[in-house]
Design a protein around this motif. Structure first.
Motif, PDB file in Angstrom:
ATOM      1  N   LEU A 123     -25.325  56.186  -4.434  1.00  0.00           N
ATOM      2  CA  LEU A 123     -24.760  56.972  -5.372  1.00  0.00           C
ATOM      3  C   LEU A 123     -25.822  57.307  -6.473  1.00  0.00           C
ATOM      4  O   LEU A 123     -25.697  58.244  -7.195  1.00  0.00           O
ATOM      5  CB  LEU A 123     -23.551  56.047  -6.061  1.00  0.00           C
ATOM      6  N   GLY A 124     -26.833  56.488  -6.713  1.00  0.00           N
ATOM      7  CA  GLY A 124     -28.118  56.772  -7.791  1.00  0.00           C
ATOM      8  C   GLY A 124     -27.427  56.450  -9.420  1.00  0.00           C
ATOM      9  O   GLY A 124     -26.617  55.512  -9.552  1.00  0.00           O
ATOM     10  N   PRO A 125     -28.207  56.940 -10.452  1.00  0.00           N
ATOM     11  CA  PRO A 125     -28.093  56.593 -11.541  1.00  0.00           C
ATOM     12  C   PRO A 125     -27.015  56.591 -12.248  1.00  0.00           C
ATOM     13  O   PRO A 125     -26.559  55.844 -13.210  1.00  0.00           O
ATOM     14  CB  PRO A 125     -29.285  57.221 -12.296  1.00  0.00           C
ATOM     15  N   ILE A 126     -26.003  57.695 -11.743  1.00  0.00           N
ATOM     16  CA  ILE A 126     -24.760  57.601 -12.127  1.00  0.00           C
ATOM     17  C   ILE A 126     -23.785  56.336 -12.184  1.00  0.00           C
ATOM     18  O   ILE A 126     -22.983  56.204 -12.778  1.00  0.00           O
ATOM     19  CB  ILE A 126     -24.043  58.994 -11.549  1.00  0.00           C
ATOM     20  N   GLY A 127     -24.232  55.382 -10.946  1.00  0.00           N
ATOM     21  CA  GLY A 127     -23.658  54.310 -10.894  1.00  0.00           C
ATOM     22  C   GLY A 127     -23.762  53.272 -11.860  1.00  0.00           C
ATOM     23  O   GLY A 127     -23.148  52.227 -12.014  1.00  0.00           O
ATOM     24  N   LEU A 128     -24.916  53.544 -12.917  1.00  0.00           N
ATOM     25  CA  LEU A 128     -25.062  52.896 -13.952  1.00  0.00           C
ATOM     26  C   LEU A 128     -24.760  53.493 -15.428  1.00  0.00           C
ATOM     27  O   LEU A 128     -24.321  52.605 -16.436  1.00  0.00           O
ATOM     28  CB  LEU A 128     -26.501  52.212 -14.069  1.00  0.00           C
ATOM     29  N   GLY A 129     -24.566  54.641 -15.543  1.00  0.00           N
ATOM     30  CA  GLY A 129     -24.692  55.363 -16.795  1.00  0.00           C
ATOM     31  C   GLY A 129     -23.255  55.846 -17.297  1.00  0.00           C
ATOM     32  O   GLY A 129     -23.347  56.815 -17.918  1.00  0.00           O
ATOM     33  N   ARG A 130     -22.069  55.283 -16.861  1.00  0.00           N
ATOM     34  CA  ARG A 130     -20.810  55.388 -17.360  1.00  0.00           C
ATOM     35  C   ARG A 130     -19.862  54.528 -17.670  1.00  0.00           C
ATOM     36  O   ARG A 130     -20.049  53.429 -16.825  1.00  0.00           O
ATOM     37  CB  ARG A 130     -20.191  56.769 -16.404  1.00  0.00           C
ATOM     38  N   VAL A 131     -18.952  54.515 -18.429  1.00  0.00           N
ATOM     39  CA  VAL A 131     -18.052  53.455 -18.537  1.00  0.00           C
ATOM     40  C   VAL A 131     -17.081  53.123 -17.193  1.00  0.00           C
ATOM     41  O   VAL A 131     -16.546  52.134 -17.141  1.00  0.00           O
ATOM     42  CB  VAL A 131     -16.959  53.911 -19.825  1.00  0.00           C
ATOM     43  N   ASP A 132     -17.234  54.108 -16.074  1.00  0.00           N
ATOM     44  CA  ASP A 132     -16.418  53.812 -15.100  1.00  0.00           C
ATOM     45  C   ASP A 132     -17.268  52.798 -14.396  1.00  0.00           C
ATOM     46  O   ASP A 132     -16.216  52.020 -13.659  1.00  0.00           O
ATOM     47  CB  ASP A 132     -16.435  55.441 -14.337  1.00  0.00           C
ATOM     48  N   VAL A 343     -14.997  54.421   7.508  1.00  0.00           N
ATOM     49  CA  VAL A 343     -14.869  54.889   5.980  1.00  0.00           C
ATOM     50  C   VAL A 343     -15.894  54.481   5.354  1.00  0.00           C
ATOM     51  O   VAL A 343     -16.561  55.179   4.423  1.00  0.00           O
ATOM     52  CB  VAL A 343     -13.495  54.424   5.432  1.00  0.00           C
ATOM     53  N   ALA A 344     -16.395  53.137   5.544  1.00  0.00           N
ATOM     54  CA  ALA A 344     -17.470  52.550   4.609  1.00  0.00           C
ATOM     55  C   ALA A 344     -18.805  53.216   5.193  1.00  0.00           C
ATOM     56  O   ALA A 344     -19.609  53.452   4.216  1.00  0.00           O
ATOM     57  CB  ALA A 344     -17.596  51.022   4.993  1.00  0.00           C
ATOM     58  N   GLY A 345     -18.865  53.509   6.216  1.00  0.00           N
ATOM     59  CA  GLY A 345     -19.904  54.379   6.500  1.00  0.00           C
ATOM     60  C   GLY A 345     -20.045  55.737   6.176  1.00  0.00           C
ATOM     61  O   GLY A 345     -21.103  56.225   5.592  1.00  0.00           O
ATOM     62  N   ALA A 346     -18.830  56.410   6.065  1.00  0.00           N
ATOM     63  CA  ALA A 346     -18.867  57.854   5.463  1.00  0.00           C
ATOM     64  C   ALA A 346     -19.124  57.775   4.174  1.00  0.00           C
ATOM     65  O   ALA A 346     -19.420  58.792   3.406  1.00  0.00           O
ATOM     66  CB  ALA A 346     -17.355  58.491   5.574  1.00  0.00           C
ATOM     67  N   MET A 347     -18.776  56.529   3.153  1.00  0.00           N
ATOM     68  CA  MET A 347     -18.904  56.553   1.698  1.00  0.00           C
ATOM     69  C   MET A 347     -20.653  56.708   1.519  1.00  0.00           C
ATOM     70  O   MET A 347     -20.811  57.054   0.267  1.00  0.00           O
ATOM     71  CB  MET A 347     -18.418  55.448   1.158  1.00  0.00           C
ATOM     72  N   LEU A 348     -21.295  56.284   2.363  1.00  0.00           N
ATOM     73  CA  LEU A 348     -22.828  56.325   2.106  1.00  0.00           C
ATOM     74  C   LEU A 348     -23.369  57.616   1.862  1.00  0.00           C
ATOM     75  O   LEU A 348     -23.893  58.097   1.020  1.00  0.00           O
ATOM     76  CB  LEU A 348     -23.750  55.538   3.034  1.00  0.00           C
ATOM     77  N   PRO A 349     -23.139  58.460   2.869  1.00  0.00           N
ATOM     78  CA  PRO A 349     -23.463  60.181   2.759  1.00  0.00           C
ATOM     79  C   PRO A 349     -22.663  60.715   1.526  1.00  0.00           C
ATOM     80  O   PRO A 349     -23.263  61.583   0.979  1.00  0.00           O
ATOM     81  CB  PRO A 349     -23.360  60.706   4.041  1.00  0.00           C
ATOM     82  N   MET A 350     -21.601  60.407   1.330  1.00  0.00           N
ATOM     83  CA  MET A 350     -20.908  61.018   0.187  1.00  0.00           C
ATOM     84  C   MET A 350     -21.352  60.611  -1.039  1.00  0.00           C
ATOM     85  O   MET A 350     -21.670  61.457  -2.019  1.00  0.00           O
ATOM     86  CB  MET A 350     -19.403  60.606   0.252  1.00  0.00           C
ATOM     87  N   ALA A 351     -21.899  59.357  -1.084  1.00  0.00           N
ATOM     88  CA  ALA A 351     -22.452  59.028  -2.500  1.00  0.00           C
ATOM     89  C   ALA A 351     -23.742  59.680  -2.412  1.00  0.00           C
ATOM     90  O   ALA A 351     -24.187  59.990  -3.799  1.00  0.00           O
ATOM     91  CB  ALA A 351     -22.691  57.282  -2.500  1.00  0.00           C
ATOM     92  N   PHE A 352     -24.528  59.866  -1.603  1.00  0.00           N
ATOM     93  CA  PHE A 352     -25.880  60.361  -1.583  1.00  0.00           C
ATOM     94  C   PHE A 352     -25.816  61.877  -2.000  1.00  0.00           C
ATOM     95  O   PHE A 352     -26.580  62.424  -2.827  1.00  0.00           O
ATOM     96  CB  PHE A 352     -26.703  60.148  -0.461  1.00  0.00           C
ATOM     97  N   LEU A 353     -24.926  62.491  -1.371  1.00  0.00           N
ATOM     98  CA  LEU A 353     -24.469  64.191  -1.762  1.00  0.00           C
ATOM     99  C   LEU A 353     -24.105  64.212  -2.960  1.00  0.00           C
ATOM    100  O   LEU A 353     -24.411  65.134  -3.712  1.00  0.00           O
ATOM    101  CB  LEU A 353     -23.450  64.449  -0.848  1.00  0.00           C
ATOM    102  N   THR A 354     -23.270  63.177  -3.700  1.00  0.00           N
ATOM    103  CA  THR A 354     -23.249  63.209  -5.011  1.00  0.00           C
ATOM    104  C   THR A 354     -24.329  62.941  -5.785  1.00  0.00           C
ATOM    105  O   THR A 354     -24.376  63.917  -6.887  1.00  0.00           O
ATOM    106  CB  THR A 354     -21.953  61.949  -5.377  1.00  0.00           C
TER     107      THR A 354
END
Length: 425
Positions: A123-132, A343-354
């Motif tokens: 997911l990258g830095p957005i995983g740290l940078g918001r109140v979410d 689903v867990a596997g699909a989440m990784l490319p989804m996060a990277f594309l994000t």
């Protein structure tokens, strides 16, 4: 012979530190200010509170529920000038707490926290940078209590919902499916809500306690949302009227074009319809014999996918929400873990594309460059695919309960009584 746990603990601590060090560095060096909300917007809100005693959510309407101010204030304890550093430290600490709470859970012999760490890296830095980040971390802690203490889980999910609204959907899952513990679930949620309301009223914020509900209604179609994708392609093709523009009032990039107002207006009813369909399918599944513990994470995933895939707002940090139902599914037993593995596997490319969309190449999204629109479109298709998958799984759970019953001949009143008991009638 019991295996020595310390090598894995040391390996995980090293991996955790490396991933978070990388994400921390990326927040500082990559373009498009992935921590800009913290260092600009959150800082301004806290400075206003300190300087003039004017607090958002208490003295004025606010876009977030009132507990969101707590991590922002905590991050500024070292001074508002250092709020970025304070925020990142707080997020790393929260993630460490999540890992400690979830450490004992395994799927197929592998600790689930390893998947979560890989998801954060993707997911990258957005995983740290918001109140979410705060709401997601708190909700993940709640997952640990779902099976044995649903009332505690509901209370923890409610705390997360008073930071960012979406975890209220997790409370809804427990209300729908924890029939024998429903009073406990409702009591946990109401206790937390009552305390939040009481403290807010004592601080004089009663007038704006629920202002966050109306603050989102004026939004148009944000460029990253799946509903906006056709308009981005229209803008790239130079279709008259289709364009990307910056909304000065809401401070976000949106799309214009024929029908955008209608699509934005229909997004909320569409979301409601999908949620209702999910609830109906889940109830039908449990009434025909599906285990509630296995239905619950699928319904949670459907709720979260609906909140994202049918939303007119498509902020990149929303992808982090998916971690909660996925972890829930992975820890809900071996059968559930097998179901959630793809689903867990699909989440990784989804996060990277994000991460590629934001922050890496967001400027090219704004310029509607075709190659990055392909990336964004693939990400959005994955969001929709997860929503469809959750619906299909609930339908299969329902049908799997119907077919065995239909194939068994009735054996009298005693058989009918047993059937009614199994269905919860």
């Amino acid at each position: 012979m019991r295996r020595n746990p310390w090598p894995e603990i040391v390996a995980f601590v090293v991996a955790f530190a490396a991933v978070h060090a990388l994400l921390w560095t990326l927040t500082l060096v990559v373009p498009n200010q992935p921590i800009g909300d913290v260092t600009i917007t959150y800082r301004r809100w806290i400075e206003s509170g300190h300087a003039s005693h004017f607090w958002v959510g208490i003295d004025a309407p606010w876009v977030y529920p009132i507990l969101a101010i707590v991590p922002m204030a905590a991050a500024s304890l070292g001074g508002t000038a250092a709020i970025g550093t304070g925020w990142l430290l707080l997020m790393v600490l929260l993630h460490a707490v999540v890992c400690a709470v979830l450490w004992r859970y395994r799927s197929f012999g592998v600790r689930v926290v390893w998947w979560w760490l890989a998801f954060l890296l993707a997911l990258g830095p957005i995983g740290l940078g918001r109140v979410d980040t705060v709401a997601t971390a708190v909700a993940l802690v709640g997952v640990a209590s779902v099976a044995a203490r649903p009332g505690i889980a509901a209370a923890v999910f409610t705390v997360a919902a008073w930071v960012k609204v979406w975890p209220a959907a997790l409370v809804g899952v427990l209300v729908v499916l924890r029939r024998g513990r429903r009073v406990e679930v409702v009591a946990g949620a109401l206790t937390v809500t009552g305390l939040v309301v009481l403290v807010d009223v004592l601080f004089g914020g009663a007038a704006y306690l629920f202002s966050f509900i109306g603050e989102q209604t004026g939004r148009g179609l944000q460029i990253e949302s799946p509903l906006a994708t056709p308009y981005l392609w229209a803008a790239a093709a130079r279709v008259p009227g289709a364009a990307v523009f910056y909304d000065q009032e809401i401070l976000t990039f949106e799309v214009s074009g024929a029908g955008t107002e209608v699509v934005a207006a229909l997004s909320t009813p569409l979301m409601a319809v999908v949620v209702v369909v999910g609830v109906v399918l889940a109830l039908l599944a449990v009434r025909t014999g599906a285990q509630r513990a296995r239905v619950a994470p699928v319904l949670a995933l459907l709720f979260v996918a609906a909140l994202i895939a049918t939303n007119k707002v498509g902020s990149p940090q929303y992808i982090g929400w998916f971690a909660v139902p996925v972890v829930w599914g992975l820890v809900a037993g071996r059968g559930s873990a097998w179901r959630f593995l793809p689903v867990a596997g699909a989440m990784l490319p989804m996060a990277f594309l994000t991460q590629l969309v934001y922050p890496a190449y967001y400027d090219q999204v704004l310029g509607v460059q075709p190659w990055i629109l392909v990336v964004l479109s693939l990400r959005n298709l994955l969001e929709v695919a997860v929503l469809v998958w959750s619906v299909v799984v609930l339908v299969r759970m329902w049908r799997d309960g119907i077919e065995p019953r239909a194939s068994r001949p009735a054996t009298g009143a005693g058989h009918a009584d047993r059937e009614r008991g199994r269905m919860g009638a």
